[in-house]
Motif scaffolding. Structure first.
Motif, mmCIF file in Angstrom:
data_model
loop_
_atom_site.group_PDB
_atom_site.id
_atom_site.type_symbol
_atom_site.label_atom_id
_atom_site.label_comp_id
_atom_site.label_asym_id
_atom_site.label_seq_id
_atom_site.Cartn_x
_atom_site.Cartn_y
_atom_site.Cartn_z
ATOM 1 N N ILE A 273 0.829 -1.186 -0.039
ATOM 2 C CA ILE A 273 0.073 -0.081 -0.100
ATOM 3 C C ILE A 273 1.009 1.261 0.161
ATOM 4 N N ALA A 274 1.947 1.147 0.804
ATOM 5 C CA ALA A 274 2.860 2.320 0.848
ATOM 6 C C ALA A 274 3.395 2.689 -0.657
ATOM 7 N N ALA A 275 3.976 1.589 -1.299
ATOM 8 C CA ALA A 275 4.312 1.783 -2.420
ATOM 9 C C ALA A 275 3.283 2.138 -3.727
ATOM 10 N N ALA A 276 2.142 1.542 -3.514
ATOM 11 C CA ALA A 276 1.043 2.081 -4.295
ATOM 12 C C ALA A 276 0.757 3.607 -4.198
ATOM 13 N N LYS A 277 0.814 4.044 -3.051
ATOM 14 C CA LYS A 277 0.553 5.451 -2.710
ATOM 15 C C LYS A 277 1.622 6.219 -3.333
ATOM 16 N N ILE A 278 2.854 5.774 -3.207
ATOM 17 C CA ILE A 278 3.903 6.488 -3.557
ATOM 18 C C ILE A 278 3.837 6.738 -5.073
ATOM 19 N N VAL A 279 3.589 5.562 -5.762
ATOM 20 C CA VAL A 279 3.702 5.492 -7.237
ATOM 21 C C VAL A 279 2.620 6.255 -7.851
ATOM 22 N N THR A 280 1.635 6.399 -7.285
ATOM 23 C CA THR A 280 0.489 6.800 -8.034
ATOM 24 C C THR A 280 0.158 8.374 -7.678
ATOM 25 N N SER A 281 0.855 8.654 -6.585
ATOM 26 C CA SER A 281 1.111 10.179 -6.298
ATOM 27 C C SER A 281 2.068 10.722 -7.015
ATOM 28 N N ARG A 282 3.230 9.994 -7.285
ATOM 29 C CA ARG A 282 4.354 10.358 -8.070
ATOM 30 C C ARG A 282 4.046 10.756 -9.404
ATOM 31 N N TYR A 283 3.210 9.888 -10.062
ATOM 32 C CA TYR A 283 2.943 10.019 -11.562
ATOM 33 C C TYR A 283 1.742 10.735 -11.944
ATOM 34 N N ALA A 284 0.933 10.811 -10.848
ATOM 35 C CA ALA A 284 -0.461 11.644 -11.211
ATOM 36 C C ALA A 284 -0.180 13.005 -11.980
ATOM 37 N N THR A 285 0.630 13.790 -11.301
ATOM 38 C CA THR A 285 0.788 15.208 -11.786
ATOM 39 C C THR A 285 1.421 15.236 -13.332
ATOM 40 N N GLU A 286 2.245 14.127 -13.363
ATOM 41 C CA GLU A 286 2.971 14.100 -14.711
ATOM 42 C C GLU A 286 2.018 13.668 -15.708
ATOM 43 N N VAL A 287 1.080 12.718 -15.542
ATOM 44 C CA VAL A 287 -0.038 12.386 -16.520
ATOM 45 C C VAL A 287 -0.719 13.236 -16.926
ATOM 46 N N ALA A 288 -1.141 14.138 -15.741
ATOM 47 C CA ALA A 288 -2.432 15.112 -15.961
ATOM 48 C C ALA A 288 -1.541 16.348 -16.642
ATOM 49 N N SER A 289 -0.179 16.494 -16.567
ATOM 50 C CA SER A 289 0.348 17.671 -17.287
ATOM 51 C C SER A 289 0.581 17.103 -18.840
ATOM 52 N N ALA A 290 0.737 15.824 -18.863
ATOM 53 C CA ALA A 290 0.833 15.323 -20.445
ATOM 54 C C ALA A 290 -0.414 15.647 -21.053
ATOM 55 N N GLY A 291 -1.304 15.232 -20.315
ATOM 56 C CA GLY A 291 -2.762 15.193 -20.869
ATOM 57 C C GLY A 291 -3.009 16.390 -21.482
ATOM 58 N N HIS A 292 -2.796 17.603 -20.657
ATOM 59 C CA HIS A 292 -3.126 18.686 -21.235
ATOM 60 C C HIS A 292 -2.252 19.697 -22.056
ATOM 61 N N GLN A 293 -0.794 19.167 -22.166
ATOM 62 C CA GLN A 293 -0.033 19.579 -23.242
ATOM 63 C C GLN A 293 -0.540 19.058 -24.358
#
Length: 350
Positions: A273-293
């Protein structure tokens, strides 16, 4: 995914196909029609114990419902009410039927009795869906151990300060000043247990939102033409789409692994669970940024559906712990708890 989880996903998806979801961002109001349908179908009690009016299912089944709701862009209090508040109250045999609830964690709460009354004092911060809730299920620590208290939000001694998050969902803090609890009981669930469950739920929601951003962005890049050819034919766009696909896949894999681990060995569940929250929080903003770009200016308009999912990615990264919080927790499992780093990496029970 279990057979039941797959059936629940299919059922929720079919139900949502019949109910229009307004994906304007920020929202004008939560999706009341979707929430009513979810409640009527009994999905709010999927993994709530049967003695508390639930179905006694598995956590993974309830998370499948959350995944489907998130994928559709529906804004409801399902995560807070069903996965946290109802489950927490159900752990002490108390049903929340007929109400809508949110949940509060109070690290420094105090409980005192006044005759037959149980009075709760303490502070809770960062609580979503306050406006639509009738009650709050609070978990606090006492000298005798953790305690669950159910408090009506309109009760004397309850002070609510409400704002909105990026999606437009009500979000705020509660101060309890000798607020009378309508129900209380010693809890088998500790605050860290509830935080971990909340982190898992938001990891699943983040992965679902990222998946939808990916799908919508790939479709847009294939359909949108520039200089006489689809955007997806440009090398720079292809590279950005590939990065987004890889990041989203990492998020989905981590969330799925944590969901599967949650019902097994407690030590393995904590690390997953710790790893999942790290990974999802880490990449969430990058995925959002790519979508808008890739979408360009149109993706930033309030009417465009992309914002429903990117605002979720930006908003949920800090819920129930940031990437840094869970990285510190995972490091503690290794440095202080004696977990073997290799076992953590390969998800092997120690």
């Amino acid at each position: 995914m279990t057979d039941i989880a797959a059936e629940l996903r299919a059922t929720v998806t079919a139900m949502l196909a019949r109910i229009p979801v307004d994906t304007q961002t920020p929202i004008t109001a939560p999706d009341a029609a979707v929430w009513d349908a979810v409640v009527d179908a009994g999905f709010t009690g999927v993994d709530v114990p049967e003695e508390a009016g639930g179905h006694g299912g598995e956590l993974g089944d309830a998370l499948a419902v959350l995944d489907s709701l998130t994928e559709a862009g529906a804004v409801t209090p399902y995560l807070e009410h069903a996965l946290l508040a109802s489950w927490l109250a159900g752990s002490v045999g108390h049903s929340l039927e007929g109400t809508t609830a949110t949940v509060a964690l109070i690290d420094d709460g105090t409980i005192r009795t006044d005759g037959d009354r149980i009075l709760l004092s303490g502070n809770a911060t960062g609580i979503p869906h306050i406006d639509g809730a009738d009650i709050v299920v609070a978990l606090t620590t006492t000298p005798d151990g953790p305690l669950v208290a159910v408090v009506t939000l309109e009760a004397p001694g309850v002070e609510v300060e409400v704002a909105t998050d990026m999606q437009g969902v009500s979000y705020g803090d509660i101060v309890f000043r000798d607020a009378e609890a309508s129900f209380s009981a010693p809890s088998p669930v500790g605050i860290e247990d509830l935080r971990r469950r909340g982190a898992l739920a938001y990891a699943v929601a983040l992965a679902a939102a990222a998946r939808e951003v990916r799908e919508r962005t790939v479709r847009y890049a294939s359909e949108r033409t520039q200089f006489g050819r689809p955007l997806a034919k440009f090398q720079a766009i292809q590279q950005r789409l590939a990065e987004m696909a890889a990041q989203t896949t990492l998020m989905e894999t981590a969330a799925r692994a944590a969901t599967e681990a949650a019902s097994g060995d407690p030590a393995a569940a904590r690390t997953a669970i710790a790893a999942a929250k790290i990974v999802t929080s880490r990449y969430a903003t990058e995925v959002a940024s790519a979508g808008h770009q890739i979408h360009g200016a149109i993706g930033f308009t309030s009417e465009h559906s992309l914002g429903r999912f990117t605002s979720a990615l930006w908003t949920w990264t800090d819920r129930y712990g940031t990437e840094q919080d869970w990285a510190a927790s995972l490091a503690g499992e290794i440095l202080d708890g004696g977990a073997d780093p290799w076992d953590v990496i390969v998800a092997q029970d120690s």
